[in-house]
Design a protein around this motif. Sequence first.
Motif, PDB file in Angstrom:
ATOM      1  N   LYS A  80     -16.132  -3.933  -4.580  1.00  0.00           N
ATOM      2  CA  LYS A  80     -14.791  -3.361  -4.657  1.00  0.00           C
ATOM      3  C   LYS A  80     -14.846  -1.943  -5.230  1.00  0.00           C
ATOM      4  O   LYS A  80     -14.130  -1.048  -4.768  1.00  0.00           O
ATOM      5  N   ALA A  81     -15.691  -1.749  -6.235  1.00  0.00           N
ATOM      6  CA  ALA A  81     -15.824  -0.421  -6.844  1.00  0.00           C
ATOM      7  C   ALA A  81     -16.384   0.585  -5.849  1.00  0.00           C
ATOM      8  O   ALA A  81     -15.911   1.727  -5.764  1.00  0.00           O
ATOM      9  N   ARG A  82     -17.378   0.173  -5.086  1.00  0.00           N
ATOM     10  CA  ARG A  82     -17.977   1.085  -4.109  1.00  0.00           C
ATOM     11  C   ARG A  82     -16.957   1.476  -3.028  1.00  0.00           C
ATOM     12  O   ARG A  82     -16.889   2.645  -2.638  1.00  0.00           O
ATOM     13  N   ALA A  83     -16.184   0.508  -2.560  1.00  0.00           N
ATOM     14  CA  ALA A  83     -15.171   0.804  -1.546  1.00  0.00           C
ATOM     15  C   ALA A  83     -14.137   1.784  -2.090  1.00  0.00           C
ATOM     16  O   ALA A  83     -13.742   2.751  -1.420  1.00  0.00           O
ATOM     17  N   TYR A  84     -13.708   1.541  -3.321  1.00  0.00           N
ATOM     18  CA  TYR A  84     -12.743   2.455  -3.947  1.00  0.00           C
ATOM     19  C   TYR A  84     -13.346   3.841  -4.151  1.00  0.00           C
ATOM     20  O   TYR A  84     -12.721   4.858  -3.832  1.00  0.00           O
ATOM     21  N   LEU A  85     -14.576   3.901  -4.671  1.00  0.00           N
ATOM     22  CA  LEU A  85     -15.207   5.186  -4.942  1.00  0.00           C
ATOM     23  C   LEU A  85     -15.485   5.966  -3.662  1.00  0.00           C
ATOM     24  O   LEU A  85     -15.421   7.207  -3.662  1.00  0.00           O
ATOM     25  N   SER A  86     -15.787   5.271  -2.596  1.00  0.00           N
ATOM     26  CA  SER A  86     -16.011   5.960  -1.319  1.00  0.00           C
ATOM     27  C   SER A  86     -14.775   6.770  -0.939  1.00  0.00           C
ATOM     28  O   SER A  86     -14.869   7.926  -0.510  1.00  0.00           O
ATOM     29  N   ARG A  87     -13.608   6.160  -1.124  1.00  0.00           N
ATOM     30  CA  ARG A  87     -12.359   6.864  -0.795  1.00  0.00           C
ATOM     31  C   ARG A  87     -12.051   7.945  -1.822  1.00  0.00           C
ATOM     32  O   ARG A  87     -11.709   9.075  -1.481  1.00  0.00           O
ATOM     33  N   ALA A  88     -12.170   7.587  -3.097  1.00  0.00           N
ATOM     34  CA  ALA A  88     -11.807   8.527  -4.160  1.00  0.00           C
ATOM     35  C   ALA A  88     -12.697   9.760  -4.155  1.00  0.00           C
ATOM     36  O   ALA A  88     -12.212  10.893  -4.310  1.00  0.00           O
ATOM     37  N   LEU A  89     -13.996   9.567  -3.974  1.00  0.00           N
ATOM     38  CA  LEU A  89     -14.923  10.694  -3.997  1.00  0.00           C
ATOM     39  C   LEU A  89     -14.787  11.542  -2.738  1.00  0.00           C
ATOM     40  O   LEU A  89     -15.004  12.759  -2.777  1.00  0.00           O
ATOM     41  N   ALA A  90     -14.431  10.913  -1.632  1.00  0.00           N
ATOM     42  CA  ALA A  90     -14.194  11.685  -0.409  1.00  0.00           C
ATOM     43  C   ALA A  90     -12.991  12.595  -0.577  1.00  0.00           C
ATOM     44  O   ALA A  90     -13.004  13.761  -0.151  1.00  0.00           O
ATOM     45  N   ARG A  91     -11.946  12.086  -1.234  1.00  0.00           N
ATOM     46  CA  ARG A  91     -10.759  12.923  -1.488  1.00  0.00           C
ATOM     47  C   ARG A  91     -11.115  14.067  -2.420  1.00  0.00           C
ATOM     48  O   ARG A  91     -10.687  15.203  -2.222  1.00  0.00           O
ATOM     49  N   GLN A  92     -11.899  13.758  -3.441  1.00  0.00           N
ATOM     50  CA  GLN A  92     -12.299  14.791  -4.395  1.00  0.00           C
ATOM     51  C   GLN A  92     -13.164  15.843  -3.720  1.00  0.00           C
ATOM     52  O   GLN A  92     -13.038  17.039  -3.984  1.00  0.00           O
ATOM     53  N   ASP A  93     -14.035  15.409  -2.813  1.00  0.00           N
ATOM     54  CA  ASP A  93     -14.903  16.350  -2.116  1.00  0.00           C
ATOM     55  C   ASP A  93     -14.096  17.313  -1.254  1.00  0.00           C
ATOM     56  O   ASP A  93     -14.430  18.489  -1.143  1.00  0.00           O
ATOM     57  N   ALA A  94     -13.027  16.816  -0.665  1.00  0.00           N
ATOM     58  CA  ALA A  94     -12.179  17.663   0.177  1.00  0.00           C
ATOM     59  C   ALA A  94     -11.450  18.719  -0.651  1.00  0.00           C
ATOM     60  O   ALA A  94     -11.056  19.769  -0.126  1.00  0.00           O
ATOM     61  N   ARG A  95     -11.278  18.442  -1.949  1.00  0.00           N
ATOM     62  CA  ARG A  95     -10.569  19.385  -2.826  1.00  0.00           C
ATOM     63  C   ARG A  95     -11.519  20.347  -3.536  1.00  0.00           C
ATOM     64  O   ARG A  95     -11.075  21.215  -4.283  1.00  0.00           O
ATOM     65  N   ALA A  96     -12.809  20.168  -3.340  1.00  0.00           N
ATOM     66  CA  ALA A  96     -13.795  20.978  -4.049  1.00  0.00           C
ATOM     67  C   ALA A  96     -13.539  22.469  -3.832  1.00  0.00           C
ATOM     68  O   ALA A  96     -13.219  22.908  -2.719  1.00  0.00           O
ATOM     69  N   GLY A  97     -13.681  23.233  -4.901  1.00  0.00           N
ATOM     70  CA  GLY A  97     -13.502  24.675  -4.815  1.00  0.00           C
ATOM     71  C   GLY A  97     -12.062  25.119  -4.830  1.00  0.00           C
ATOM     72  O   GLY A  97     -11.759  26.302  -4.650  1.00  0.00           O
ATOM     73  N   LYS A  98     -11.141  24.174  -5.042  1.00  0.00           N
ATOM     74  CA  LYS A  98      -9.715  24.518  -5.035  1.00  0.00           C
ATOM     75  C   LYS A  98      -9.094  24.350  -6.421  1.00  0.00           C
ATOM     76  O   LYS A  98      -7.900  24.130  -6.562  1.00  0.00           O
ATOM     77  N   GLY A  99      -9.929  24.412  -7.428  1.00  0.00           N
ATOM     78  CA  GLY A  99      -9.423  24.350  -8.795  1.00  0.00           C
ATOM     79  C   GLY A  99      -9.203  22.946  -9.317  1.00  0.00           C
ATOM     80  O   GLY A  99      -8.641  22.769 -10.398  1.00  0.00           O
ATOM     81  N   HIS A 100      -9.628  21.924  -8.587  1.00  0.00           N
ATOM     82  CA  HIS A 100      -9.450  20.550  -9.032  1.00  0.00           C
ATOM     83  C   HIS A 100     -10.598  20.126  -9.945  1.00  0.00           C
ATOM     84  O   HIS A 100     -11.715  20.627  -9.844  1.00  0.00           O
ATOM     85  N   ALA A 101     -10.281  19.186 -10.831  1.00  0.00           N
ATOM     86  CA  ALA A 101     -11.293  18.683 -11.755  1.00  0.00           C
ATOM     87  C   ALA A 101     -12.397  17.956 -10.997  1.00  0.00           C
ATOM     88  O   ALA A 101     -12.162  17.353  -9.943  1.00  0.00           O
ATOM     89  N   LYS A 102     -13.601  17.993 -11.547  1.00  0.00           N
ATOM     90  CA  LYS A 102     -14.732  17.316 -10.923  1.00  0.00           C
ATOM     91  C   LYS A 102     -14.661  15.820 -11.201  1.00  0.00           C
ATOM     92  O   LYS A 102     -14.369  15.397 -12.330  1.00  0.00           O
ATOM     93  N   PRO A 103     -14.933  14.973 -10.193  1.00  0.00           N
ATOM     94  CA  PRO A 103     -14.853  13.524 -10.410  1.00  0.00           C
ATOM     95  C   PRO A 103     -15.953  13.026 -11.327  1.00  0.00           C
ATOM     96  O   PRO A 103     -17.072  13.541 -11.328  1.00  0.00           O
ATOM     97  N   ALA A 104     -15.612  12.014 -12.119  1.00  0.00           N
ATOM     98  CA  ALA A 104     -16.572  11.462 -13.073  1.00  0.00           C
ATOM     99  C   ALA A 104     -16.420   9.955 -13.177  1.00  0.00           C
ATOM    100  O   ALA A 104     -15.337   9.404 -12.949  1.00  0.00           O
ATOM    101  N   LEU A 105     -17.508   9.301 -13.521  1.00  0.00           N
ATOM    102  CA  LEU A 105     -17.531   7.882 -13.881  1.00  0.00           C
ATOM    103  C   LEU A 105     -17.851   7.786 -15.361  1.00  0.00           C
ATOM    104  O   LEU A 105     -18.689   8.532 -15.873  1.00  0.00           O
ATOM    105  N   VAL A 106     -17.192   6.858 -16.043  1.00  0.00           N
ATOM    106  CA  VAL A 106     -17.527   6.542 -17.434  1.00  0.00           C
ATOM    107  C   VAL A 106     -17.903   5.077 -17.482  1.00  0.00           C
ATOM    108  O   VAL A 106     -17.190   4.213 -16.951  1.00  0.00           O
ATOM    109  N   LEU A 107     -19.036   4.791 -18.106  1.00  0.00           N
ATOM    110  CA  LEU A 107     -19.537   3.414 -18.157  1.00  0.00           C
ATOM    111  C   LEU A 107     -19.974   3.036 -19.560  1.00  0.00           C
ATOM    112  O   LEU A 107     -20.657   3.808 -20.248  1.00  0.00           O
ATOM    113  N   ASP A 108     -19.572   1.865 -19.991  1.00  0.00           N
ATOM    114  CA  ASP A 108     -20.102   1.278 -21.210  1.00  0.00           C
ATOM    115  C   ASP A 108     -21.577   0.948 -20.976  1.00  0.00           C
ATOM    116  O   ASP A 108     -22.068   1.000 -19.842  1.00  0.00           O
ATOM    117  N   MET A 109     -22.271   0.591 -22.033  1.00  0.00           N
ATOM    118  CA  MET A 109     -23.695   0.316 -21.895  1.00  0.00           C
ATOM    119  C   MET A 109     -23.986  -1.183 -21.910  1.00  0.00           C
ATOM    120  O   MET A 109     -24.344  -1.764 -20.882  1.00  0.00           O
TER     121      MET A 109
END
Length: 277
Positions: free
Chosen positions: A96-125
């Motif tokens: 489920k995470a991979r399916a969501y990230l595929s969409r989310a990161l694709a949207r972020q990639d399309a916005r690259a260079g347009k002043g949008h924040a860079k996408p990030a993952l935060v993970l506990d250890m």
Amino acid sequence: MPRSSLSRRLPAALRSRRARAGAATVAALVAGTAVFGAAQATAEHSVPRTDKEVPNLALVQDKIKAYYGDTVTADGEHYASPTSNYARQVHGIEAKARAYLSRALARQDARAGKGHAKPALVLDMDDTTLLTYNYELREGFHYTEKSQDAYLASTDMDPVFGMDRLVDWAHSKGAEVFFLTGRKEAQREWSVRNLKNVGYGVPLDRAHVYLKDKEHPPAYLPCGADCTTVEYKSGTRKHIESLGYDIVANFGDQYSDLRGGAGDRTFKLPNPMYYLP
């Protein structure tokens, strides 16, 4: 992350430095992970009225072992099975995470260079990216700082099934990866070594791995050395966002890893071994 062990959920656990949940924690653990489900009366009564409302500790441990597919090696070490119900559940969450990230990161990639924040993952250890099962069984679910230090100094925990591949894949798709753990700062070298040795091929410097430093808490945490888990984790996520990142996904095995905002979506990994408020 440092945490209460199953065996310390009896009244003596109240002396813990991390305000362990005490006698009610076993019931909270069981209800929260659906080991016994809604049938547990302690979900309704914070203080059990009779012994029948308290799950038997030995039986809970047996159920945990069965869930992880307890596998014992010739030298007596315990490991979770990659075909266990635990592994199956984790793989479902990762899909489920991979399916969501595929969409989310694709949207972020399309916005690259347009002043949008860079996408990030935060993970506990612990029990999000590294599996503590072997440590827990070696210590009989009896966590202590001393035993954890000795274990981490000499032993690498296995990665949580599939999480190393998910993290490396997300990084290859343009996501910055941050590890945010309640482990103490003194455990940094061991923690970074472990992540690297088991296949996390992402930056593991101080800018990407956050540990809890109670002696010298960062200025961005108003609660300083007295932060609760939620305050520490949500405050650090807000700090990461202030650096120009959009946390598209936050992963943790405890609800306290995920609460407090600062993250577009959360993914809860299963963990019936301990509970952190």
